[in-house]
Each structure stands twice: as structure tokens, then as C-alpha cells.
Design an enzyme around this catalytic site. Structure first.
Site, short mmCIF file in Angstrom:
data_model
loop_
_atom_site.label_atom_id
_atom_site.label_comp_id
_atom_site.label_asym_id
_atom_site.label_seq_id
_atom_site.Cartn_x
_atom_site.Cartn_y
_atom_site.Cartn_z
N TYR A 61 1.33 30.65 -117.20
CA TYR A 61 1.15 31.08 -118.59
C TYR A 61 1.25 32.60 -118.72
O TYR A 61 1.73 33.11 -119.72
CB TYR A 61 -0.16 30.52 -119.17
CG TYR A 61 0.02 29.11 -119.67
CD1 TYR A 61 -0.22 28.02 -118.84
CD2 TYR A 61 0.51 28.88 -120.95
CE1 TYR A 61 -0.01 26.73 -119.30
CE2 TYR A 61 0.73 27.59 -121.41
CZ TYR A 61 0.46 26.51 -120.57
OH TYR A 61 0.71 25.24 -121.03
N GLN A 95 4.99 23.68 -133.82
CA GLN A 95 4.57 23.20 -132.50
C GLN A 95 4.58 24.36 -131.50
O GLN A 95 4.14 24.22 -130.38
CB GLN A 95 5.54 22.11 -132.01
CG GLN A 95 5.57 20.89 -132.90
CD GLN A 95 6.73 19.98 -132.57
OE1 GLN A 95 6.70 19.23 -131.62
NE2 GLN A 95 7.81 20.11 -133.34
N HIS A 113 -0.13 23.21 -131.70
CA HIS A 113 -0.34 23.23 -130.24
C HIS A 113 -1.00 24.51 -129.75
O HIS A 113 -0.90 24.88 -128.57
CB HIS A 113 1.01 23.03 -129.52
CG HIS A 113 1.64 21.69 -129.82
ND1 HIS A 113 2.97 21.44 -129.67
CD2 HIS A 113 1.11 20.53 -130.27
CE1 HIS A 113 3.25 20.19 -130.01
NE2 HIS A 113 2.14 19.62 -130.38
N CYS A 140 -15.04 33.46 -117.59
CA CYS A 140 -15.70 33.57 -118.90
C CYS A 140 -16.92 34.47 -118.79
O CYS A 140 -17.81 34.21 -117.97
CB CYS A 140 -16.12 32.19 -119.40
SG CYS A 140 -17.11 32.26 -120.89
N CYS A 143 -20.28 32.25 -119.51
CA CYS A 143 -20.79 31.15 -118.68
C CYS A 143 -20.21 31.12 -117.26
O CYS A 143 -20.60 30.28 -116.45
CB CYS A 143 -20.50 29.81 -119.37
SG CYS A 143 -18.78 29.30 -119.24
N SER A 182 12.92 18.56 -130.84
CA SER A 182 13.58 17.36 -130.29
C SER A 182 12.96 16.09 -130.85
O SER A 182 13.45 14.99 -130.56
CB SER A 182 13.45 17.38 -128.76
OG SER A 182 12.07 17.47 -128.41
N PRO A 207 21.17 21.96 -133.35
CA PRO A 207 22.56 21.84 -132.87
C PRO A 207 22.83 20.46 -132.27
O PRO A 207 23.99 20.07 -132.14
CB PRO A 207 22.68 22.92 -131.81
CG PRO A 207 21.33 23.45 -131.53
CD PRO A 207 20.41 22.96 -132.61
N1 APR Z 1 18.25 26.36 -133.39
C1 APR Z 1 17.78 25.12 -133.70
N2 APR Z 1 17.47 24.18 -132.75
C2 APR Z 1 17.67 24.50 -131.47
C3 APR Z 1 18.19 25.76 -131.07
C4 APR Z 1 18.49 26.71 -132.10
N3 APR Z 1 18.94 27.92 -131.82
N4 APR Z 1 18.28 25.78 -129.70
C5 APR Z 1 17.83 24.55 -129.27
N5 APR Z 1 17.47 23.79 -130.33
C6 APR Z 1 16.91 22.43 -130.33
C7 APR Z 1 17.31 21.56 -129.16
O1 APR Z 1 18.51 20.86 -129.44
C8 APR Z 1 16.12 20.61 -129.05
O2 APR Z 1 16.32 19.46 -129.88
O3 APR Z 1 15.52 22.58 -130.21
C9 APR Z 1 14.96 21.43 -129.61
C10 APR Z 1 13.93 21.88 -128.56
O4 APR Z 1 13.34 20.74 -128.06
P1 APR Z 1 12.11 20.81 -127.03
O5 APR Z 1 12.40 21.72 -125.94
O6 APR Z 1 11.76 19.41 -126.73
O7 APR Z 1 10.94 21.51 -127.87
P2 APR Z 1 9.96 20.93 -128.98
O8 APR Z 1 10.60 19.90 -129.83
O9 APR Z 1 9.35 22.08 -129.64
O10 APR Z 1 8.85 20.24 -128.05
C11 APR Z 1 7.74 19.76 -128.65
O11 APR Z 1 6.60 19.39 -126.66
O12 APR Z 1 6.54 20.09 -124.74
C12 APR Z 1 5.80 20.05 -125.77
O13 APR Z 1 4.12 21.44 -126.53
C13 APR Z 1 5.46 21.41 -126.28
O14 APR Z 1 5.54 22.13 -128.53
C14 APR Z 1 6.27 21.49 -127.53
C15 APR Z 1 6.50 20.05 -127.87
#
Ligand code: APR
Length: 236
Positions: A61, A95, A113, A140, A143, A182, A207
Site C-alpha cells: 500500500y 469504488q 471502498h 497505533c 492501543c 468492470s 473501452p
Molecule cells: N476509461 C474508461 N474505462 C477504462 C479506461 C479508461 N481510460 N481504462 C480501463 N478502463 C476500464 C477497463 O476496461 C475495465 O473494465 O476500466 C475497468 C477497470 O476494471 P477493474 O480493474 O476491474 O477495476 P474496478 O471495476 O474499479 O474494480 C472494482 O474491485 O478490485 C476491487 O476494490 C477494487 O475498487 C475495485 C473494485
């Protein structure tokens, strides 16, 4: 689609890590780079991983925090902040844990999140802003338990207030924009469906196809940093 946005009395925008990709913040499912390439993010972002090896998770992180600290909002983030100024009653649900929406000037961002820029006590689950850095993870001050990033890990509950506010915004919306997600991770991925079930128009900006695509009224294929400023351009 523009008329739907212009006439909308309540617009809800749901964003995922795709909107921050153009700011150089890797999306969650993009391959990790460098020394983290051999780790699957899903293995690191869990309470079990933190119990097993708190230093490893903290250091991961810390790496992501550095990436986020160097990142700037992109035209996609700025367009949503502009939309909040131009269109009445826009609720922003994210998210993302990078805080880039707030840096772009968006207000009242519902963070489902958490936020990687914040830290909390792993035992007391309370926010800790002042602590001695140096140990991995730091301790912390009240604690003595390890500190951890104030984000939601896999298998953990979302902050209740945020989830309820997001669900209400989805059900109350007459237009929902799903941007750069996604649509694989629940409960966030259920929000566009809640909106659809309540008669909202749903627009996907991505995309690539996602499980939401067949249900969306409009699927705009492109980068958020291109599509959103164009939408705002047509609004104003
Ligand atoms: N503009 C728009 N969309 C985009 C771009 C862009 N420039 N680049 C990538 N993407 C899309 C990808 O096609 C994909 O569908 O963004 C999406 C990213 O997907 P993930 O990596 O799965 O991220 P997310 O949907 O935010 O994941 C959800 O899952 O892993 C956990 O906590 C984490 O918040 C996250 C959650």
C-alpha cells in the site's frame, strides 16, 4: 443521450479504476509492475494477508500510495466535477481509493471502498492521522495495534453509510453513468441494475465490454478522459 443528461432531475455517476488509468494509476486488474509483479492484488488486499504478513501488505500500500500521491486528476475527473456544477443533483459514487475526484473539485464523493490516503487502527477501526512512521506497519499511538490503510479489503463489509447512500442514489436516479468499471465486484456492480430496475437510463463508458453492456441503454466505447469532456462540451 445528451437530452437525458440535460433533462435529468437526478443523475448518479458510478466510477471505477478505469477513470484513473489515464492519471497513471494502474486499474485493479491490470498487471502489477516491478517487485509486485509476482503478487495477485486479490491475495494482498485481504485481512488474512494482513494477519499473515502485515509488513508485506503495508509496503504494497505504501507503493500504491506513492503512485497515487504523484497522480493528478485527468480530463475525465475534471469533466465529472464540471458536470456537478452544470447539472443539478449529480451524486458521485466511486469504488476508487485514490481521492482523485476530490482533487478534481468534486464534492460529496461517496467512497465505497475507502481511501488509500487515510490510515486507521486495525484493532479499534478508528481513523489515525498522526502516528510515528518508520515501522512497517506503524503502530497505533493509542492501543499499540498495527495501523492499516483505510480501505475495504476483499471479504470485508463496505462502510454502511456509504453503501446505503449509494444504493439510494442508484434507486432515485433517472440517469446513471457507469464509468471505467468492470462491473465484476459486488455490491458496487449491483448499483446500475438497481437503477435500471427503477426505470433509470443507464449509460456505460468503457473501452471494453462488461457484464453491464447488454443491459445498458447506451454503451460509449472509449476512454473516460475523451468521452466525458465531449459530453460536457455538448451540454454547455
Ligand atoms: N476509461 C474508461 N474505462 C477504462 C479506461 C479508461 N481510460 N481504462 C480501463 N478502463 C476500464 C477497463 O476496461 C475495465 O473494465 O476500466 C475497468 C477497470 O476494471 P477493474 O480493474 O476491474 O477495476 P474496478 O471495476 O474499479 O474494480 C472494482 O474491485 O478490485 C476491487 O476494490 C477494487 O475498487 C475495485 C473494485
Amino acid at each position: 443521450m445528451i437530452s437525458a443528461l440535460r433533462e435529468s432531475s437526478h443523475t448518479t455517476v458510478l466510477t471505477g479504476s478505469g477513470i484513473s488509468a489515464e492519471s497513471g494509476v494502474p486499474t485493479f486488474r491490470e498487471a502489477q509492475t516491478g517487485l509486485w509483479a509476482r503478487f495477485d492484488p486479490k491475495e494482498l488486499a485481504t485481512p488474512e494477508a494482513f494477519d499473515r504478513d502485515p509488513a508485506l501488505v503495508w509496503d504494497w500500500y505504501a507503493w500504491r500510495r506513492k503512485l497515487v500521491a504523484e497522480a493528478r486528476p485527468n480530463p475525465g475527473h475534471l469533466a465529472i466535477a464540471e458536470m456537478q456544477r452544470l447539472v443539478p443533483n449529480v451524486t458521485l459514487v466511486t469504488q476508487n481509493v485514490d481521492g482523485l475526484h476530490q482533487l478534481a473539485g468534486s464534492r460529496e464523493v461517496i467512497e465505497l471502498h475507502g481511501n488509500i490516503r487515510r490510515t486507521k487502527c486495525a484493532a479499534e477501526d478508528t481513523r489515525v492521522d498522526v502516528f510515528e512512521d518508520g515501522e512497517s506497519p506503524p503502530i497505533c499511538p493509542s492501543c499499540g495495534a498495527p495501523l492499516r490503510p483505510d480501505v475495504v479489503w476483499f471479504g470485508e463489509m463496505l462502510p454502511l453509510g456509504a453503501l446505503e447512500a449509494a444504493s439510494m442514489a442508484a434507486r432515485g436516479a433517472d440517469l446513471l453513468l457507469s464509468v471505467g468499471t468492470s462491473n465484476l465486484v459486488y455490491p458496487a456492480a449491483g448499483l446500475p441494475i438497481e437503477a435500471l430496475d427503477n426505470g433509470a437510463t443507464v449509460v456505460e463508458i468503457n473501452p471494453s465490454e462488461t457484464p453491464l453492456t447488454p443491459h445498458a441503454d447506451y454503451a460509449l466505447r472509449g476512454q473516460a478522459g475523451d468521452v466525458l469532456p465531449r459530453l460536457i462540451g455538448e451540454l454547455s
